[in-house]
Enzyme design. Structure first.
Site, PDB file in Angstrom:
ATOM      1  N   HIS A  32       0.823  -1.224   0.000  1.00 57.16           N
ATOM      2  CA  HIS A  32       0.000   0.000   0.000  1.00 57.16           C
ATOM      3  C   HIS A  32       0.854   1.270   0.000  1.00 57.16           C
ATOM      4  O   HIS A  32       0.314   2.365   0.052  1.00 57.16           O
ATOM      5  CB  HIS A  32      -0.906   0.031   1.237  1.00 57.16           C
ATOM      6  CG  HIS A  32      -2.084  -0.892   1.129  1.00 57.16           C
ATOM      7  ND1 HIS A  32      -3.363  -0.455   0.888  1.00 57.16           N
ATOM      8  CD2 HIS A  32      -2.163  -2.246   1.216  1.00 57.16           C
ATOM      9  CE1 HIS A  32      -4.190  -1.493   0.849  1.00 57.16           C
ATOM     10  NE2 HIS A  32      -3.490  -2.587   1.047  1.00 57.16           N
ATOM     11  N   ASP A  96      -6.498   4.210   9.544  1.00 57.15           N
ATOM     12  CA  ASP A  96      -7.915   3.945   9.281  1.00 57.15           C
ATOM     13  C   ASP A  96      -8.128   2.502   8.823  1.00 57.15           C
ATOM     14  O   ASP A  96      -9.171   1.907   9.093  1.00 57.15           O
ATOM     15  CB  ASP A  96      -8.434   4.890   8.190  1.00 57.15           C
ATOM     16  CG  ASP A  96      -8.695   6.288   8.723  1.00 57.15           C
ATOM     17  OD1 ASP A  96      -8.820   6.439   9.944  1.00 57.15           O
ATOM     18  OD2 ASP A  96      -8.776   7.225   7.913  1.00 57.15           O
ATOM     19  N   GLU A 208     -11.807  13.150  12.884  1.00 58.83           N
ATOM     20  CA  GLU A 208     -11.422  13.188  11.476  1.00 58.83           C
ATOM     21  C   GLU A 208     -12.446  14.032  10.731  1.00 58.83           C
ATOM     22  O   GLU A 208     -13.264  14.725  11.333  1.00 58.83           O
ATOM     23  CB  GLU A 208     -11.370  11.770  10.875  1.00 58.83           C
ATOM     24  CG  GLU A 208     -10.046  11.063  11.068  1.00 58.83           C
ATOM     25  CD  GLU A 208      -9.898   9.838  10.193  1.00 58.83           C
ATOM     26  OE1 GLU A 208     -10.539   9.778   9.124  1.00 58.83           O
ATOM     27  OE2 GLU A 208      -9.140   8.939  10.570  1.00 58.83           O
TER      28      GLU A 208
END
Length: 358
Positions: A32, A96, A208
């Site tokens: 990622h 997250d 957030e």
């Protein structure tokens, strides 16, 4: 590799080839990372998940010492969550998405809605085991090989390969009150985010936000998992295709009705100080584990459509407070259009929670 010594042998071999060798090495967790960090042209990619899994060791259970967990660099954060929760503990800072490796996020930063209070994941590490560019296996911490420690944390894999980490833990809650509210004005949204992360008291445990580009029927999609505070007023709200700004906050708690009542009252008072559109307060109560692993639900949907295993253009920026309104006006106001369907996430973070040495 099956062991840390396998990794050290490979890197030591390349080191011994001397400066004329063009061979390069990259560590790959779940792939990622940005800018090709987990790849190398004509070089060697080390698949960190192949390390023989070692049992996660949780230390400091029952008091006496500050709790921590020792984990492999190729271990996934979701597995750490599952194991530490058995002891009523959990790491303080998260990303997250939890199906990522420890070495991967610690070589970047590891940011989520807890970073405003605890700092990123790299601010919550006691010790690392690292294979250096010479193929040495070294332990490092604040006191031992500190230059290496701060170089590797957030070092984008350029100062060594993280093969083991000692992660700080804290008592884990059992439940989460998860809330979303909407704003039409970015400046008001940013002001409220800043007010919340600047507060000395523990109003919320997670803060957030995200930008919603021209989405109609948005609140209908939330009704599956979020309940409107005022259903009648919420049903009257129309976005009319305008950009909206969603503030997302969460409060952790344990299953104790008296404490829950107190928590609900505190949350109500905290929300009353904010300037969101009053009819757009939505809330949900989920387990702590469900909350932290929330993105996995979206992953499963994307996998079912064949949309997960594809490259995703992605950009992370740190924008200073002094320029954020100007940035929002230019980007959210002009650049993003109704064709934008990816997430635009806005994390408020406190610089004081970051270590300038990393």
């Amino acid at each position: 590799p099956k062991s840390v010594s396998d990794i050290a042998s490979v890197i030591r071999h390349i080191w011994m080839m001397g400066p004329h060798s063009q061979l390069t090495v990259a560590a790959r967790g779940r792939g990622h990372s940005l800018q090709g960090q987990a790849q190398t042209r004509h070089g060697i990619v080390i698949h960190m998940e192949s390390l023989q899994p070692q049992k996660l060791k949780v230390h400091g259970v029952g008091g006496g010492t500050t709790p921590f967990v020792d984990v492999s660099g190729g271990e996934l954060w979701i597995n750490i969550l599952h194991e530490t929760l058995k002891y009523g503990l959990a790491p303080k800072s998260w990303t997250d998405y939890l199906h990522l490796t420890v070495g991967g996020t610690l070589s970047n930063a590891g940011i989520s809605g807890q970073a405003f209070r605890h700092g990123p994941q790299i601010s919550n590490v006691h010790q690392l085991e690292v294979v250096t560019g010479k193929g040495e296996i070294l332990n490092c911490s604040e006191r031992q090989n500190s230059d290496l420690f701060h170089g590797v944390l957030g070092g984008l894999g350029q100062f060594g390969i993280i093969t083991r980490a000692r992660i700080a833990l804290e008592p884990a809650p059992t439940m989460v009150k998860w809330m979303r509210v909407l704003y039409l004005d970015f400046a008001a949204f940013a002001r409220d985010q800043e007010r919340l992360i600047s507060s000395d008291d523990d109003k919320f445990d997670y803060i957030e936000g995200f930008v919603i580009i021209n989405r109609t029927g948005l609140l209908d999609s939330w009704r599956l998992s979020f309940t409107p505070e005022d259903p009648i007023e919420a049903s009257k709200f129309k976005s009319d295709g305008r950009n909206l700004y969603c503030l997302e906050v969460a409060k952790y708690f344990k299953l104790d009705q008296d404490k829950k009542d107190v928590m609900n009252q505190e949350v109500k008072e905290s929300l009353s100080e904010l300037n969101y559109i009053s009819s757009t307060l939505f809330s949900s109560e989920v387990t702590y584990q469900e909350f932290l692993d929330r993105v996995h639900v979206s992953e499963m949907k994307l996998r079912s459509k064949g949309q997960w295993e594809v490259p995703h253009p992605w950009l992370n920026l740190l924008v200073p407070r002094s320029r954020v309104n100007e940035f929002a006006k230019g980007v959210f106001g002009n650049i993003l259009t109704d064709t934008s369907n990816g997430p635009v996430i806005v994390y408020p973070v406190n610089k004081s929670k970051w270590d300038n040495r990393s």
